[in-house]
Design a protein around this motif. Structure first.
Motif, PDB file in Angstrom:
ATOM      1  N   ARG A   1       0.823  -1.225   0.000  1.00 17.55           N
ATOM      2  CA  ARG A   1       0.000   0.000   0.000  1.00 17.55           C
ATOM      3  C   ARG A   1       0.845   1.259   0.000  1.00 17.55           C
ATOM      4  NH1 ARG A   1      -2.869  -2.614   4.230  1.00 17.55           N
ATOM      5  NH2 ARG A   1      -1.935  -1.142   5.700  1.00 17.55           N
ATOM      6  N   GLY A   2       2.130   1.100   0.293  1.00 16.74           N
ATOM      7  CA  GLY A   2       3.008   2.259   0.368  1.00 16.74           C
ATOM      8  C   GLY A   2       3.007   2.923   1.727  1.00 16.74           C
ATOM      9  N   ASP A   3       2.499   2.217   2.746  1.00 17.73           N
ATOM     10  CA  ASP A   3       2.472   2.767   4.103  1.00 17.73           C
ATOM     11  C   ASP A   3       3.769   2.426   4.822  1.00 17.73           C
ATOM     12  OD1 ASP A   3      -0.066   3.571   3.512  1.00 17.73           O
ATOM     13  OD2 ASP A   3      -1.060   1.947   4.591  1.00 17.73           O
ATOM     14  N   GLY A   4       4.860   3.067   4.447  1.00 15.34           N
ATOM     15  CA  GLY A   4       6.154   2.811   5.060  1.00 15.34           C
ATOM     16  C   GLY A   4       7.033   1.951   4.172  1.00 15.34           C
ATOM     17  N   SER A   5       8.338   2.032   4.400  1.00 16.51           N
ATOM     18  CA  SER A   5       9.311   1.296   3.593  1.00 16.51           C
ATOM     19  C   SER A   5       9.673  -0.023   4.266  1.00 16.51           C
ATOM     20  CB  SER A   5      10.582   2.140   3.414  1.00 16.51           C
ATOM     21  OG  SER A   5      10.294   3.341   2.738  1.00 16.51           O
ATOM     22  N   PRO A   6      10.025  -1.046   3.485  1.00 17.55           N
ATOM     23  CA  PRO A   6      10.461  -2.310   4.078  1.00 17.55           C
ATOM     24  C   PRO A   6      11.795  -2.150   4.787  1.00 17.55           C
ATOM     25  CG  PRO A   6      10.763  -2.338   1.692  1.00 17.55           C
ATOM     26  CD  PRO A   6       9.987  -1.098   2.018  1.00 17.55           C
ATOM     27  N   ASP A   7      11.970  -2.876   5.906  1.00 13.53           N
ATOM     28  CA  ASP A   7      13.262  -2.834   6.594  1.00 13.53           C
ATOM     29  C   ASP A   7      14.270  -3.698   5.831  1.00 13.53           C
ATOM     30  OD1 ASP A   7      12.665  -5.477   7.192  1.00 13.53           O
ATOM     31  OD2 ASP A   7      12.208  -5.100   9.293  1.00 13.53           O
ATOM     32  N   THR A   8      15.502  -3.766   6.339  1.00 16.77           N
ATOM     33  CA  THR A   8      16.568  -4.461   5.607  1.00 16.77           C
ATOM     34  C   THR A   8      16.242  -5.928   5.391  1.00 16.77           C
ATOM     35  OG1 THR A   8      18.225  -2.933   6.470  1.00 16.77           O
ATOM     36  CG2 THR A   8      19.019  -5.031   5.616  1.00 16.77           C
ATOM     37  N   ASN A   9      15.766  -6.624   6.449  1.00 15.24           N
ATOM     38  CA  ASN A   9      15.458  -8.037   6.290  1.00 15.24           C
ATOM     39  C   ASN A   9      14.376  -8.250   5.242  1.00 15.24           C
ATOM     40  OD1 ASN A   9      16.932  -9.839   8.350  1.00 15.24           O
ATOM     41  ND2 ASN A   9      16.295  -8.111   9.599  1.00 15.24           N
ATOM     42  N   SER A  10      13.353  -7.408   5.270  1.00 15.74           N
ATOM     43  CA  SER A  10      12.274  -7.537   4.289  1.00 15.74           C
ATOM     44  C   SER A  10      12.783  -7.252   2.885  1.00 15.74           C
ATOM     45  CB  SER A  10      11.126  -6.580   4.644  1.00 15.74           C
ATOM     46  OG  SER A  10      10.544  -6.928   5.887  1.00 15.74           O
ATOM     47  N   LYS A  11      13.633  -6.228   2.738  1.00 16.81           N
ATOM     48  CA  LYS A  11      14.195  -5.913   1.426  1.00 16.81           C
ATOM     49  C   LYS A  11      14.956  -7.105   0.857  1.00 16.81           C
ATOM     50  CE  LYS A  11      15.059  -0.930   1.131  1.00 16.81           C
ATOM     51  NZ  LYS A  11      16.147   0.069   1.018  1.00 16.81           N
ATOM     52  N   ILE A  12      15.782  -7.719   1.700  1.00 13.83           N
ATOM     53  CA  ILE A  12      16.602  -8.832   1.235  1.00 13.83           C
ATOM     54  C   ILE A  12      15.730 -10.010   0.827  1.00 13.83           C
ATOM     55  CG2 ILE A  12      18.198 -10.614   2.066  1.00 13.83           C
ATOM     56  CD1 ILE A  12      19.688  -8.304   3.490  1.00 13.83           C
ATOM     57  N   ARG A  13      14.693 -10.299   1.606  1.00 10.87           N
ATOM     58  CA  ARG A  13      13.803 -11.407   1.261  1.00 10.87           C
ATOM     59  C   ARG A  13      13.080 -11.139  -0.054  1.00 10.87           C
ATOM     60  NH1 ARG A  13      11.882 -11.602   7.542  1.00 10.87           N
ATOM     61  NH2 ARG A  13      13.910 -12.287   8.306  1.00 10.87           N
ATOM     62  N   LEU A  14      12.675  -9.889  -0.247  1.00 12.97           N
ATOM     63  CA  LEU A  14      11.976  -9.542  -1.481  1.00 12.97           C
ATOM     64  C   LEU A  14      12.920  -9.535  -2.682  1.00 12.97           C
ATOM     65  CD1 LEU A  14       9.626  -6.740  -0.111  1.00 12.97           C
ATOM     66  CD2 LEU A  14       8.989  -9.077  -0.765  1.00 12.97           C
ATOM     67  N   LEU A  15      14.155  -9.058  -2.496  1.00 12.97           N
ATOM     68  CA  LEU A  15      15.133  -9.070  -3.579  1.00 12.97           C
ATOM     69  C   LEU A  15      15.486 -10.495  -3.980  1.00 12.97           C
ATOM     70  CD1 LEU A  15      17.468  -6.166  -2.422  1.00 12.97           C
ATOM     71  CD2 LEU A  15      16.170  -6.225  -4.555  1.00 12.97           C
ATOM     72  N   GLU A  16      15.655 -11.384  -2.971  1.00 10.30           N
ATOM     73  CA  GLU A  16      15.937 -12.784  -3.275  1.00 10.30           C
ATOM     74  C   GLU A  16      14.778 -13.403  -4.050  1.00 10.30           C
ATOM     75  OE1 GLU A  16      18.541 -14.534  -2.903  1.00 10.30           O
ATOM     76  OE2 GLU A  16      19.811 -13.529  -1.435  1.00 10.30           O
ATOM     77  N   TRP A  17      13.559 -13.085  -3.652  1.00  9.48           N
ATOM     78  CA  TRP A  17      12.387 -13.651  -4.317  1.00  9.48           C
ATOM     79  C   TRP A  17      12.255 -13.120  -5.748  1.00  9.48           C
ATOM     80  CZ3 TRP A  17       7.635 -11.361  -5.883  1.00  9.48           C
ATOM     81  CH2 TRP A  17       6.652 -12.279  -6.287  1.00  9.48           C
ATOM     82  N   LEU A  18      12.593 -11.848  -5.945  1.00  8.62           N
ATOM     83  CA  LEU A  18      12.494 -11.262  -7.283  1.00  8.62           C
ATOM     84  C   LEU A  18      13.497 -11.876  -8.249  1.00  8.62           C
ATOM     85  CD1 LEU A  18      12.006  -7.478  -6.456  1.00  8.62           C
ATOM     86  CD2 LEU A  18      10.356  -8.970  -7.620  1.00  8.62           C
ATOM     87  N   GLY A  19      14.667 -12.284  -7.747  1.00 14.85           N
ATOM     88  CA  GLY A  19      15.670 -12.885  -8.620  1.00 14.85           C
ATOM     89  C   GLY A  19      16.089 -11.925  -9.724  1.00 14.85           C
ATOM     90  N   GLU A  20      15.999 -12.352 -10.978  1.00 14.25           N
ATOM     91  CA  GLU A  20      16.435 -11.529 -12.110  1.00 14.25           C
ATOM     92  C   GLU A  20      15.628 -10.237 -12.221  1.00 14.25           C
ATOM     93  OE1 GLU A  20      16.318 -13.831 -15.625  1.00 14.25           O
ATOM     94  OE2 GLU A  20      17.956 -15.175 -15.028  1.00 14.25           O
TER      95      GLU A  20
ATOM     96  N   GLU B   1      25.367  -0.823   3.964  1.00 13.14           N
ATOM     97  CA  GLU B   1      26.110  -1.329   5.114  1.00 13.14           C
ATOM     98  C   GLU B   1      25.224  -2.105   6.076  1.00 13.14           C
ATOM     99  OE1 GLU B   1      29.406  -1.275   5.379  1.00 13.14           O
ATOM    100  OE2 GLU B   1      29.281  -0.411   3.377  1.00 13.14           O
ATOM    101  N   ALA B   2      24.002  -2.418   5.672  1.00 12.07           N
ATOM    102  CA  ALA B   2      23.068  -3.126   6.556  1.00 12.07           C
ATOM    103  C   ALA B   2      22.982  -4.596   6.145  1.00 12.07           C
ATOM    104  CB  ALA B   2      21.688  -2.487   6.489  1.00 12.07           C
ATOM    105  N   TYR B   3      22.919  -5.483   7.145  1.00 14.74           N
ATOM    106  CA  TYR B   3      22.863  -6.921   6.904  1.00 14.74           C
ATOM    107  C   TYR B   3      21.478  -7.458   7.262  1.00 14.74           C
ATOM    108  CZ  TYR B   3      27.971  -6.929   6.609  1.00 14.74           C
ATOM    109  OH  TYR B   3      29.264  -6.693   6.237  1.00 14.74           O
ATOM    110  N   GLY B   4      21.047  -8.446   6.508  1.00 16.57           N
ATOM    111  CA  GLY B   4      19.779  -9.104   6.786  1.00 16.57           C
ATOM    112  C   GLY B   4      19.796 -10.494   6.205  1.00 16.57           C
ATOM    113  N   ARG B   5      18.672 -11.218   6.304  1.00 14.33           N
ATOM    114  CA  ARG B   5      18.658 -12.602   5.864  1.00 14.33           C
ATOM    115  C   ARG B   5      17.304 -13.013   5.326  1.00 14.33           C
ATOM    116  NH1 ARG B   5      16.740 -16.344  10.479  1.00 14.33           N
ATOM    117  NH2 ARG B   5      15.859 -14.867  11.917  1.00 14.33           N
ATOM    118  N   THR B   6      17.303 -14.155   4.635  1.00 12.14           N
ATOM    119  CA  THR B   6      16.057 -14.749   4.202  1.00 12.14           C
ATOM    120  C   THR B   6      15.490 -15.579   5.354  1.00 12.14           C
ATOM    121  OG1 THR B   6      17.256 -16.649   3.304  1.00 12.14           O
ATOM    122  CG2 THR B   6      16.784 -14.824   1.797  1.00 12.14           C
ATOM    123  N   TYR B   7      14.296 -16.135   5.145  1.00 14.84           N
ATOM    124  CA  TYR B   7      13.621 -16.851   6.231  1.00 14.84           C
ATOM    125  C   TYR B   7      12.636 -17.833   5.610  1.00 14.84           C
ATOM    126  CZ  TYR B   7      10.951 -17.453  10.590  1.00 14.84           C
ATOM    127  OH  TYR B   7      10.342 -17.958  11.714  1.00 14.84           O
TER     128      TYR B   7
END
Length: 353
Positions: free
Chosen positions: A82-101, A279-285
């Motif tokens: 909905r655009g109500d706030g930005s994803p945190d680092t862990n969420s970004k990483i999980r979404l980037l991994e899911w997006l792949g190419e 410089e932020a670290y996060g992980r998938t789950y």
């Protein structure tokens, strides 16, 4: 000869750090750098959200279905879309991994720095992840026997099949077989801190001389409540492992933590990916694997028929917990998962006359 038992072949638990739990397994040293170009206009976060929404709709996934895949709560994912706030680092990483190419046009400096398995808060802080990675590097160097190939990560395998869904009865049978292999009777308590698994070494945080002072202080003091254990393979074939156990937690917490780590290894669960954005670290789950490992740990400590018999006799959760060396919260988790909560709390039912 050791008298330790040997195997060959997610509710809150209170502890000394007043902490919560979750998970990660580690092979450090895999570094894949991706610098992604961007166009002017939309922010990187907005582009990420748009890319996720587009791919989700193309695949015919609901927000709830995507939530289960990426390990981000439904409410958080809906809010992000909905655009109500930005994803945190862990969420970004999980979404980037899911997006792949599909992620390659988003403009993120995205670096996959390790594959690991640690039991920690679902959204563990970046600084704690960084400290755990330092600990993993140190333990790999100490126990890996100078294996230079470790820097290349685990032996490459074909794309893993989707994680199989295991039924409750299947999980109960697996836990029962585990107890049988330990030589336990149907009612014996299991002292999991005395269990040995072939090829797995357990190192307690306060016993190791491997860590530098800053890393030790972070993991022992500042971030004690954020993590419970970390496991990492020390050969490329992933046959030998080291488990770093946070012994700042209560023994009740440590018992289920260590078993959960063992089950991740024994069930062949895939490694968790740790990445860095800026410089932020996060992980998938992986929620399915986390669920199964925790279920197996609880079922190993608290056999089904023991819980069923105790509930039928009206024995309080605290009394069951004391006998089997667990927390009352873990007992209540087992009662609920076995569908016995109504009987446990004594709620009577009947038809209106």
């Amino acid at each position: 000869m050791s008298d330790r038992m040997t195997v060959r072949g997610l509710p809150f638990d209170g502890d000394l750090c007043d902490s919560y739990h979750s998970h990660t397994v580690g092979q450090v040293g895999l570094r894949v750098k991706r610098v992604i170009s961007t166009e002017s206009g939309m922010s990187i976060e907005a582009k990420l959200v748009q890319a996720v929404t587009d791919k989700r709709k193309r695949q015919g996934l609901s927000i709830r279905a995507l939530s289960a895949q990426v390990g981000i709560s439904f409410s958080t994912l809906a809010r992000i879309e909905r655009g109500d706030g930005s994803p945190d680092t862990n969420s970004k990483i999980r979404l980037l991994e899911w997006l792949g190419e599909d992620a390659e046009r988003l403009g993120e400096d995205f670096e996959r720095v390790a594959q690991v398995h640690f039991r920690a808060r679902k959204n563990v802080q970046s600084g704690t992840v960084k400290s755990l990675l330092r600990a993993a590097t140190c333990l790999k160097e100490k126990f890996g026997g100078g294996d230079d190939d470790l820097a290349n990560g685990p032996v490459p395998v074909a794309e893993a099949e989707p994680y199989p869904e295991l039924s409750k009865d299947q999980l109960e049978a697996i836990a029962s077989k585990f107890r049988s292999d330990l030589g336990l009777s149907d009612t014996d308590p299991l002292e999991s801190l005395e269990v040995e698994v072939e090829g797995v070494s357990v190192i307690r945080l306060t016993d190791t001389d491997c860590l530098d002072g800053r890393t030790l202080r972070r993991l022992r003091d500042d971030a004690c409540s954020e993590w419970s254990a970390m496991s990492l393979p020390i050969d490329r074939q992933m046959e030998n492992w080291v488990v770093l156990l946070n012994d700042g937690h209560t023994s009740e917490r440590q018992r289920v933590t260590l078993l959960e780590e063992y089950w991740h290894i024994l069930m062949g669960h895939k490694l968790t990916k740790v990445s860095r954005i800026a410089e932020a670290y996060g992980r998938t789950y992986d929620s399915a694997e986390e669920h199964d490992a925790y279920y197996l740990a609880s079922a190993s400590l608290l056999p089904r028929h023991v819980v069923q018999a105790a509930v039928s006799k009206g024995i309080p959760a605290a009394e069951i917990a004391e006998r089997y060396g667990t927390s009352p919260e873990l007992v209540e988790y087992r009662i609920k998962r076995l569908g016995l909560w109504r009987e446990h709390v004594g709620k009577k039912v009947g038809l209106k006359r």
